[in-house]
Design an enzyme around this catalytic site. Structure first.
Site, mmCIF file in Angstrom:
data_model
loop_
_atom_site.group_PDB
_atom_site.id
_atom_site.type_symbol
_atom_site.label_atom_id
_atom_site.label_comp_id
_atom_site.label_asym_id
_atom_site.label_seq_id
_atom_site.Cartn_x
_atom_site.Cartn_y
_atom_site.Cartn_z
ATOM 1 N N MET A 99 9.757 6.043 25.197
ATOM 2 C CA MET A 99 10.122 7.159 25.714
ATOM 3 C C MET A 99 11.434 7.569 24.478
ATOM 4 O O MET A 99 12.260 7.018 24.288
ATOM 5 C CB MET A 99 10.682 7.350 27.238
ATOM 6 C CG MET A 99 9.692 7.159 27.896
ATOM 7 S SD MET A 99 10.389 6.839 29.621
ATOM 8 C CE MET A 99 11.121 5.210 29.508
ATOM 9 N N PHE A 186 18.355 7.248 29.026
ATOM 10 C CA PHE A 186 18.305 7.539 27.725
ATOM 11 C C PHE A 186 17.001 6.616 27.243
ATOM 12 O O PHE A 186 16.389 6.044 27.822
ATOM 13 C CB PHE A 186 19.447 7.230 27.031
ATOM 14 C CG PHE A 186 20.754 8.140 27.543
ATOM 15 C CD1 PHE A 186 20.939 9.570 27.198
ATOM 16 C CD2 PHE A 186 21.766 7.744 28.378
ATOM 17 C CE1 PHE A 186 21.686 10.227 27.635
ATOM 18 C CE2 PHE A 186 22.720 8.459 28.828
ATOM 19 C CZ PHE A 186 22.659 9.946 28.527
ATOM 20 N N GLY A 187 16.873 6.833 25.654
ATOM 21 C CA GLY A 187 15.733 6.319 25.047
ATOM 22 C C GLY A 187 15.217 4.985 25.656
ATOM 23 O O GLY A 187 16.043 3.977 25.740
ATOM 24 N N SER A 188 14.103 4.601 25.713
ATOM 25 C CA SER A 188 13.621 3.589 26.267
ATOM 26 C C SER A 188 11.916 3.286 26.437
ATOM 27 O O SER A 188 11.337 4.063 25.673
ATOM 28 C CB SER A 188 13.964 3.224 27.907
ATOM 29 O OG SER A 188 13.998 4.563 28.378
ATOM 30 N N ARG A 189 11.345 2.423 27.112
ATOM 31 C CA ARG A 189 9.951 1.967 26.915
ATOM 32 C C ARG A 189 9.727 1.546 28.405
ATOM 33 O O ARG A 189 10.359 0.932 29.131
ATOM 34 C CB ARG A 189 9.916 0.971 25.857
ATOM 35 C CG ARG A 189 8.766 0.112 25.830
ATOM 36 C CD ARG A 189 8.540 -0.602 24.824
ATOM 37 N NE ARG A 189 7.788 -1.895 25.052
ATOM 38 C CZ ARG A 189 7.423 -2.518 23.625
ATOM 39 N NH1 ARG A 189 7.818 -2.244 22.462
ATOM 40 N NH2 ARG A 189 6.431 -3.460 23.505
#
Length: 224
Positions: A99, A186-189
């Site tokens: 993401m 926030f940005g991650s997976r």
């Protein structure tokens, strides 16, 4: 646009900070080019945060039994057979969704069933698209047993920017693909671990939508 509950406090604090900062600039230098620049930057930052914490209302439009639905928005960055050493301790098929900061960051349950395991591990904050982030980063692990007795593991993974993984799943609770499993700030997976031999319905680099895109089809396990 509906705002996710995880973002309410952060957005309020950000709005207050930016409002005070712009008010300070206004009373210090008055209406000038610098004031307009500060106002434009503030508006951009707030809209970026507002976009990040958006919470779209979604329901899977088809019959979901037997399907694994994407638990998050993003891009497929891994489809591979790996050894899962944290819970199963055997070979599993891993599908990973990365993401970006521009994606919706709510996470949905990928399958219907019963939550059998929930755990959280502290770790590093490596870039979430790297393969080692699955085992080294801060993460939460959720295992769901489907009505067909198939165990599906979903892992929320913090990234280089993400510093908090929120998990709503609770052990022994029933879950459905239309329910939110958690949120990553926030940005991650998000990784999904499936039995080897599961039919894959996506390809590498494909864009997927949480609660909307089928990513795999499970095989039924006989009760006999």
């Amino acid at each position: 646009m509906k705002v996710h509950k995880e973002g309410t406090g952060i957005l309020l604090l950000l709005f207050t900070f930016l409002f005070v900062a712009n008010l300070t600039v206004y009373y210090t230098i008055g209406v000038s080019l610098l004031f307009y620049i500060a106002a434009a930057v503030s508006a951009f930052l707030f809209l970026l945060a507002l976009n990040f914490f958006r919470s779209p209302a979604r329901r899977f439009p088809y019959e979901s039994e037997g399907l694994v639905i994407a638990p998050a928005d993003g891009s497929i960055v891994a489809i591979e057979e790996v050894t899962e050493n944290e819970y199963f301790h055997d070979r599993r098929l891993q599908i990973s969704i990365f993401m970006s900061i521009f994606n919706v960051h709510a996470n949905w349950f990928p399958v219907n069933g019963t939550v059998r395991h929930v755990s959280h591990r502290r770790g590093r904050f490596r870039a979430a698209y790297l393969p080692k982030s699955s085992v080294e980063n801060e993460r939460s692990t959720i295992v769901i047993t489907t009505p067909y007795r198939v165990d599906v593991l979903t892992r929320q993974i913090a990234g280089a920017i993400a510093r908090r993984v929120v998990t709503y799943a609770r052990c022994n609770e029933r879950c459905h693909v239309d329910e939110q499993m958690g949120f990553i700030k926030f940005g991650s997976r998000v990784d999904v671990f499936l039995p080897v031999g599961t039919e894959i319905l996506v390809r590498m680099d494909q864009k997927v939508t949480g609660n909307q895109t089928p990513i795999a089809r499970l095989r039924k396990i006989s009760y006999e």
